[in-house]
Motif scaffolding. Structure first.
Motif, mmCIF file in Angstrom:
data_model
loop_
_atom_site.group_PDB
_atom_site.id
_atom_site.type_symbol
_atom_site.label_atom_id
_atom_site.label_comp_id
_atom_site.label_asym_id
_atom_site.label_seq_id
_atom_site.Cartn_x
_atom_site.Cartn_y
_atom_site.Cartn_z
ATOM 1 N N VAL A 1 0.869 -1.173 0.000
ATOM 2 C CA VAL A 1 0.000 0.000 0.000
ATOM 3 C C VAL A 1 0.904 1.219 0.000
ATOM 4 O O VAL A 1 1.606 1.466 0.986
ATOM 5 C CB VAL A 1 -0.930 0.023 1.232
ATOM 6 N N GLU B 1 -0.450 7.680 -1.579
ATOM 7 C CA GLU B 1 -1.482 7.686 -2.618
ATOM 8 C C GLU B 1 -2.789 7.092 -2.123
ATOM 9 O O GLU B 1 -3.872 7.525 -2.525
ATOM 10 C CB GLU B 1 -0.999 6.916 -3.845
ATOM 11 N N THR B 2 -2.692 6.073 -1.275
ATOM 12 C CA THR B 2 -3.865 5.381 -0.742
ATOM 13 C C THR B 2 -3.704 5.261 0.766
ATOM 14 O O THR B 2 -3.291 4.221 1.283
ATOM 15 C CB THR B 2 -3.986 3.974 -1.379
#
Length: 115
Positions: A31, A35-36
């Motif tokens: 992950v 960005e996330t």
């Protein structure tokens, strides 16, 4: 083994942690948290599961930390969590979650405890 690394590819410690996981024969779920980002609830759970305080999990040397006034006396965990959720650059890295536990892998060798 189900492994998730909250990774920043520009961070040497994060890259070393990812390499250590792979050297141990695992391919983690990656992950890229900038960005996330994890939800506030997930972040709070990861911090609790790692045995750290919220203050230990925040990147206090990041310029944004002071810009947001998070270095002021009396700033509590809720304010820090809100800031980390809104600005994932403030999340210390890399967090790794496995069935054996969660660690903030600084130094990267700490990942071996949960592999």
């Amino acid at each position: 083994m189900d492994i998730t690394i909250y990774h920043n590819p520009r961070c040497g410690t994060s890259r070393n942690t990812l390499a250590a996981i792979r050297e141990a024969g695992h391919e983690p779920h990656i992950v890229e948290y900038l960005e996330t980002p994890p939800s506030r609830a997930r972040l709070q759970q990861m911090i609790a599961d790692s045995g750290l305080s919220v203050r230990e999990a925040v990147r206090s040397k990041e310029a944004l930390f002071a810009e947001l006034g998070l270095d002021a006396p009396g700033i509590g965990d809720d304010a820090l969590l809100d800031a980390m959720a809104a600005h994932p650059v403030l999340i210390n890295r890399p967090f790794v979650a496995t069935p054996k536990g969660v660690r903030l892998c600084r130094p990267f060798e700490l990942v071996r405890e949960i592999l």
